[in-house]
Design a protein around this motif. Structure first.
Motif, PDB file in Angstrom:
ATOM      1  N   ILE A  33       0.788  -1.164   0.001  1.00  0.00           N
ATOM      2  CA  ILE A  33      -0.057   0.026  -0.224  1.00  0.00           C
ATOM      3  C   ILE A  33       0.852   1.053  -0.233  1.00  0.00           C
ATOM      4  O   ILE A  33       0.511   2.307  -0.982  1.00  0.00           O
ATOM      5  N   GLU A  34       1.614   1.206   0.842  1.00  0.00           N
ATOM      6  CA  GLU A  34       2.830   2.329   0.940  1.00  0.00           C
ATOM      7  C   GLU A  34       3.619   2.638  -0.558  1.00  0.00           C
ATOM      8  O   GLU A  34       3.645   3.672  -1.073  1.00  0.00           O
ATOM      9  N   LEU A  35       4.061   1.546  -0.943  1.00  0.00           N
ATOM     10  CA  LEU A  35       4.631   1.700  -2.578  1.00  0.00           C
ATOM     11  C   LEU A  35       3.511   2.281  -3.481  1.00  0.00           C
ATOM     12  O   LEU A  35       4.064   3.102  -4.302  1.00  0.00           O
ATOM     13  N   GLU A  83       4.915  -0.035  12.401  1.00  0.00           N
ATOM     14  CA  GLU A  83       5.527   0.807  11.673  1.00  0.00           C
ATOM     15  C   GLU A  83       4.984   0.858  10.334  1.00  0.00           C
ATOM     16  O   GLU A  83       4.671   1.779   9.737  1.00  0.00           O
ATOM     17  N   ALA A  84       5.015  -0.408   9.582  1.00  0.00           N
ATOM     18  CA  ALA A  84       4.660  -0.513   8.330  1.00  0.00           C
ATOM     19  C   ALA A  84       3.151   0.007   8.014  1.00  0.00           C
ATOM     20  O   ALA A  84       2.409   0.518   7.186  1.00  0.00           O
ATOM     21  N   SER A  85       2.270  -0.334   9.165  1.00  0.00           N
ATOM     22  CA  SER A  85       0.585   0.191   9.271  1.00  0.00           C
ATOM     23  C   SER A  85       0.614   1.506   9.424  1.00  0.00           C
ATOM     24  O   SER A  85      -0.234   2.405   8.587  1.00  0.00           O
ATOM     25  N   LYS A  86       1.489   2.396  10.107  1.00  0.00           N
ATOM     26  CA  LYS A  86       1.464   3.616  10.553  1.00  0.00           C
ATOM     27  C   LYS A  86       1.902   4.464   9.442  1.00  0.00           C
ATOM     28  O   LYS A  86       1.268   5.643   8.922  1.00  0.00           O
ATOM     29  N   ASN A  87       3.218   3.922   8.748  1.00  0.00           N
ATOM     30  CA  ASN A  87       3.555   4.646   7.465  1.00  0.00           C
ATOM     31  C   ASN A  87       2.576   4.772   6.381  1.00  0.00           C
ATOM     32  O   ASN A  87       2.350   5.805   5.812  1.00  0.00           O
ATOM     33  N   SER A  88       1.695   3.689   6.308  1.00  0.00           N
ATOM     34  CA  SER A  88       0.701   3.607   5.034  1.00  0.00           C
ATOM     35  C   SER A  88      -0.515   4.639   5.315  1.00  0.00           C
ATOM     36  O   SER A  88      -0.911   5.336   4.321  1.00  0.00           O
ATOM     37  N   MET A  89      -0.879   4.426   6.697  1.00  0.00           N
ATOM     38  CA  MET A  89      -1.884   5.274   7.197  1.00  0.00           C
ATOM     39  C   MET A  89      -1.573   6.837   7.012  1.00  0.00           C
ATOM     40  O   MET A  89      -2.592   7.576   6.747  1.00  0.00           O
ATOM     41  N   LYS A  90      -0.592   7.052   7.342  1.00  0.00           N
ATOM     42  CA  LYS A  90      -0.073   8.321   7.168  1.00  0.00           C
ATOM     43  C   LYS A  90       0.150   8.934   5.956  1.00  0.00           C
ATOM     44  O   LYS A  90      -0.401  10.099   5.520  1.00  0.00           O
ATOM     45  N   LEU A  91       0.629   8.322   4.993  1.00  0.00           N
ATOM     46  CA  LEU A  91       0.854   8.485   3.468  1.00  0.00           C
ATOM     47  C   LEU A  91      -0.843   8.757   2.946  1.00  0.00           C
ATOM     48  O   LEU A  91      -1.262   9.673   2.254  1.00  0.00           O
ATOM     49  N   LEU A  92      -1.758   7.908   3.388  1.00  0.00           N
ATOM     50  CA  LEU A  92      -3.168   7.850   2.890  1.00  0.00           C
ATOM     51  C   LEU A  92      -3.420   9.228   3.596  1.00  0.00           C
ATOM     52  O   LEU A  92      -4.387   9.813   2.833  1.00  0.00           O
ATOM     53  N   LEU A 116     -11.018   4.966   7.978  1.00  0.00           N
ATOM     54  CA  LEU A 116     -10.924   6.369   8.473  1.00  0.00           C
ATOM     55  C   LEU A 116      -9.922   7.267   8.183  1.00  0.00           C
ATOM     56  O   LEU A 116      -9.726   8.479   8.440  1.00  0.00           O
ATOM     57  N   SER A 117      -8.848   6.891   7.553  1.00  0.00           N
ATOM     58  CA  SER A 117      -7.787   7.252   7.142  1.00  0.00           C
ATOM     59  C   SER A 117      -7.960   7.930   5.583  1.00  0.00           C
ATOM     60  O   SER A 117      -7.232   8.806   5.087  1.00  0.00           O
ATOM     61  N   CYS A 118      -9.215   7.731   4.980  1.00  0.00           N
ATOM     62  CA  CYS A 118      -9.663   8.185   3.727  1.00  0.00           C
ATOM     63  C   CYS A 118     -10.506   9.543   4.237  1.00  0.00           C
ATOM     64  O   CYS A 118     -10.979   9.635   5.356  1.00  0.00           O
ATOM     65  N   ASP A 119     -10.611  10.287   2.987  1.00  0.00           N
ATOM     66  CA  ASP A 119     -11.400  11.246   3.326  1.00  0.00           C
ATOM     67  C   ASP A 119     -12.881  11.255   3.419  1.00  0.00           C
ATOM     68  O   ASP A 119     -13.768  11.881   4.404  1.00  0.00           O
ATOM     69  N   LEU A 120     -13.399   9.939   2.748  1.00  0.00           N
ATOM     70  CA  LEU A 120     -14.810   9.842   2.727  1.00  0.00           C
ATOM     71  C   LEU A 120     -14.938   8.217   2.703  1.00  0.00           C
ATOM     72  O   LEU A 120     -14.288   7.497   2.371  1.00  0.00           O
TER      73      LEU A 120
END
Length: 257
Positions: A33-35, A83-92, A116-120
């Motif tokens: 997801i991060e990539l 770390e992997a999950s937080k990095n991806s959600m922060k990018l999102l 919840l990391s998405c806008d809608l």
């Protein structure tokens, strides 16, 4: 790799694909997801990002618990997973274009954290939502708690965490956990309609609005970026096109510059 990704009609799609485990997310999926987010970020053709789960049973049932014995059995592995999950959600959360979670079925724990990391968040009527941390003895990270509070308010956030109960789509809608609920027979049609509307609207306007809404209070650097984004809108060809289309009583054709 548990992730399907493609672009179509100016939309970038990320599909969680672990159907045997209700699209539970493992560490490799988080890394992918991060990539993908970094790749989509640099794609000027994309006007909207959509996340959804493969199949029609689940958006995501959370973390892939089959990894717990390996990845959460010692401190170092826990750290890698988190770390992997937080990095991806922060990018999102920081993604500059509109992001939409399309939810059809279970949206639980880490799956709800992604949504919840998405806008809608747009859901089918059969969807269910929960954060079962209090039934598992898990700690929920500070940023995730605050994100939920900012979306649903303090009392609703406490209710969701304290009870750990599964919420229906109607209950989730009342709590402002999601923005829209659709009946199954019109779900895909209505989702497509909303995505198309967003993609057809002025990208610079949407980007500037997202920036202003998400900016931290009293952060001068972010405030100045918002002012610049506002200025860019008024100086854009799209602004001229918008006024011309209004005068000519036709649909505008925005280019994003």
């Amino acid at each position: 790799n548990g992730i399907i990704t493609y672009t179509e009609n100016k939309v970038g799609y990320i599909k969680l694909d672990n159907p045997n485990k209700l699209n539970a997310v493992n560490i490799e999926m988080w890394k992918n997801i991060e990539l993908i987010l970094n790749d989509f970020k640099n794609n000027s053709d994309i006007r909207c990002l959509v996340l959804r789960g493969a199949g029609s049973k689940s958006f995501s049932a959370g973390a892939d618990i089959s990894e717990f014995n390996n990845n959460r059995s010692n401190g170092e592995e826990v750290k890698r997973y988190d770390e992997a999950s937080k990095n991806s959600m922060k990018l999102l959360q920081k993604f500059s274009k509109p992001t939409i979670a399309v939810i059809d079925g279970y949206c639980i724990g880490g799956g709800l954290a992604i949504a919840l990391s998405c806008d809608l968040r747009l859901a089918s009527e059969k969807s269910t939502f929960a954060i079962p941390a209090a039934k598992l003895g898990l700690a929920y990270d500070y940023a995730g708690v605050k994100r939920l509070r900012d979306i649903v308010g303090p009392s609703n956030a406490k209710y969701i965490f304290y009870t750990a109960e599964q919420l229906s789509s109607e209950e989730a809608l009342r709590m402002r956990l999601i923005e829209k609920v659709f009946k199954k027979d019109v779900f895909e049609e209505e989702i497509t309609k909303i995505i198309n509307i967003i993609c057809e609207n002025a990208p610079l306007t949407i980007e500037a609005v997202k920036m202003s809404i998400d900016a931290e209070d009293n952060n001068e650097e972010e405030y100045n970026k918002c002012l610049q984004a506002e200025k860019d809108c008024f100086e854009s060809k799209d602004y001229k096109e918008g006024r011309l289309a209004f005068a000519e009583k036709r649909k505008p054709n925005f280019k994003g510059h």
